[in-house]
Enzyme design. Structure first.
Site, PDB file in Angstrom:
ATOM      1  CG  HIS A 161     -55.885 -36.070  26.237  1.00  0.00           C
ATOM      2  ND1 HIS A 161     -56.700 -36.234  27.334  1.00  0.00           N
ATOM      3  CD2 HIS A 161     -55.871 -37.279  25.617  1.00  0.00           C
ATOM      4  CE1 HIS A 161     -57.165 -37.477  27.368  1.00  0.00           C
ATOM      5  NE2 HIS A 161     -56.663 -38.138  26.346  1.00  0.00           N
ATOM      6  CG  ASP A 204     -57.804 -33.436  28.728  1.00  0.00           C
ATOM      7  OD1 ASP A 204     -57.128 -34.378  29.174  1.00  0.00           O
ATOM      8  OD2 ASP A 204     -58.591 -33.552  27.755  1.00  0.00           O
ATOM      9  CB  SER A 207     -56.912 -41.331  27.322  1.00  0.00           C
ATOM     10  OG  SER A 207     -57.736 -40.782  26.333  1.00  0.00           O
TER      11      SER A 207
END
Ligand SMILES: *[C@@H]1O[C@H](CO)[C@@H](O)[C@H](O)[C@H]1NC(C)=O
Ligand SMILES: *[C@@H]1O[C@H](CO)[C@@H](O)[C@H](O)[C@H]1NC(C)=O
Ligand SMILES: *[C@@H]1O[C@H](CO)[C@@H](O)[C@H](O)[C@H]1NC(C)=O
Ligand SMILES: *[C@@H]1O[C@H](CO)[C@@H](O)[C@H](O)[C@H]1NC(C)=O
Ligand SMILES: *[C@@H]1O[C@H](CO)[C@@H](O)[C@H](O)[C@H]1NC(C)=O
Length: 453
Positions: A391, A359, A215
């Protein structure tokens, strides 16, 4: 030259640190915004990228959530380096890296772990939040029902493999969250300073080193590998693992409206405003006055706070002309210049890229397109598209596989010369990761993953 007052402050601070050494157990770390150790020297331009400015050793006890893991993690020493890097507009600035030496460390292995601290507040920087008795706790995505960030089990696993681990405040001293150039430069310069200074505290002179990030941490690592051939051509990474990548900040913004991630739009915009004065002026002009307090409250928070404060918001109500505002020249130019991957270079470092097809922060299509572009230009990429989860779950399921891949790179195993894309279905941890994680962490992560999916 340093000003007299600043020098006096730092000098007396260093002196008191020496004198109070045995009493240091009593003193919790100071917030970066209040700690003169973080001051950037006025003669910053006389330092070269990756050059040491100052160093200190901090407590070997990492923040308490490490000790709440069902596995022993024994740390020998923790060192911090303030070093020179280059910010988003090419100016010299300082940044901090924390280097962790595990017990019985292997001097030939070094993992550069970029944590997703995802905040525009300098006080949420990992150099602070990783320390014992800090007031915040290691920032990042928290494992459900706990205060343990998803990073901690993986940093612990790397330490248990006897790897040296560094983690960088890659957003810089003023926390330019989402600013690609600043993040990439600081990541590269942190490796430079550690390769130079680490051997003084026991790191090998020529270790195998690899990058890893998920991320926000993948944003820093991804920009680093794109910039590496031009900015730090002397570095030779064994590999880089990039998970939950956000190759296109514009599409992230569109995707996270009205979701639990909306608050990151506010801290992300603030991060870009710190980096670019034209965007700062634009934000000042276009932020709706009646929404400004709420905006700044979220934008100044650490990740968990920003998610709480901005979650579920209609972010377009915060900006004068709503969605159309983002199409104006200033935000468009900034989101591209500072938030679009694939335009600064092609990584020569072997990559492991992993992402959940579902995601909900960054659409999978953006990562598909980036990988395709890299591969067309000769990069070596092993790409895992996970058909399970989103995610958060991928931060666990995919990271276990990434750690395995990194382990092979650390051991000097070669990668394929060409790209490959694999469709994976990680409804539980890949059993191949058991050896890499160890039984306790494997079982722990498996149970957390079961609770999320
Ligand atoms: C996490 O930390 C917060 C703030 O210290 C505390 O209120 C909360 O109870 C903690 N949650 C868990 C699950 O430990
Ligand atoms: C990035 O996302 C924006 C918004 O969805 C889109 O308009 C733009 O074309 C994308 N850029 C690239 C290079 O894909
Ligand atoms: C906003 O998100 C919530 C929760 O996911 C959803 O129930 C709601 O329909 C969404 N609102 C709009 C207008 O899309
Ligand atoms: C953003 O989210 C809000 C709900 O919070 C929704 O009403 C609005 O349509 C969304 N805007 C866009 C452009 O998707
Ligand atoms: C805003 O500043 C950035 C960085 O200097 C520059 O690349 C961009 O072109 C500027 N935007 C506009 C609309 O002038």
């Amino acid at each position: 030259m340093w000003s007299i007052t600043r020098f006096t402050v730092v000098a007396s601070f260093l002196l008191s640190a020496v004198v109070a050494d045995s009493a240091a157990v009593e003193d919790p770390p100071l917030l970066p915004s209040q700690d003169p150790w973080y001051d950037q020297p006025e003669n910053i331009a006389s330092f070269s990228p990756g050059q040491l400015i100052r160093t200190r050793q901090v407590s070997s006890k990492l923040q308490p959530f490490f000790s709440s893991l069902p596995a022993d993690i024994s740390v020998e020493s923790v060192h911090q380096y303030l070093f020179r890097t280059t910010d988003s507009i090419g100016d010299p600035v300082a940044s901090v890296v924390t280097l962790i030496e595990p017990s019985n460390a292997d001097p030939n292995k070094l993992l550069a772990y970029q944590a997703p601290y995802d905040s525009a507040s300098p006080d949420c920087s990992p150099s602070y939040t990783i320390q014992d008795r800090n007031t915040l706790g290691f920032e990042g995505f928290k494992l459900p029902g706990t205060n343990i960030s998803t990073d901690i089990p993986f940093v612990a696993a790397a330490l248990n493999k006897r790897w040296w681990v560094l983690t960088t405040d890659y957003e810089g001293l003023d926390a330019q969250f989402t600013a690609g150039l600043q993040s990439g430069h600081a990541t590269l310069d942190s490796i430079r300073v550690v390769l130079k200074e680490g051997p003084k505290v026991g790191l090998g002179v020529n270790p195998n080193y690899a990058l890893w990030g998920y991320s926000g941490g993948a944003l820093a690592s991804g920009w680093a590998v794109e910039l590496q051939p031009t900015y730090a051509p002397e570095l030779t990474f064994a590999g880089a693992a990039l998970g939950g990548l956000t190759p296109n900040i514009s599409s992230v913004l569109e995707t996270i409206n009205n979701s639990s991630f909306t608050g990151l739009a506010f801290s992300g915009m603030y991060g870009q405003a710190k980096a670019y004065s034209n965007f700062s002026n634009w934000l000042e002009t276009n932020l709706m006055p009646e929404k400004a307090n709420k905006f700044w409250d979220a934008a100044n928070s650490c990740l968990a706070g920003a998610r709480d404060k901005g979650g579920g918001e209609d972010m377009y109500k915060y900006i004068r002309n709503g969605k159309a505002s983002f199409l104006e020249p200033v935000p468009q130019s900034i989101f591209k210049y500072s938030g679009q991957m694939g335009i600064r270079g092609t990584p020569t470092v072997p990559l492991f890229v992993y992402k959940a097809v579902g995601d909900e922060v960054s659409p999978i299509e953006d990562t598909d397109a980036l990988v395709e572009q890299y591969c067309a230009k000769g990069a070596r990429v092993e790409y895992h598209r996970d058909w399970v989860g989103k995610h958060m779950s991928e931060a666990i399921a995919g990271s276990a596989s990434a750690l395995n891949w990194l382990s092979e790179r650390m051991n000097g195993e070669e990668v394929d010369d060409k790209c490959s894309t694999k469709q994976v279905v990680l409804s539980e941890l890949d059993p191949a990761t058991l050896v890499t994680l160890g039984e306790e962490l494997f079982a722990f992560l498996q149970s957390i993953l079961g609770a999320i999916l």
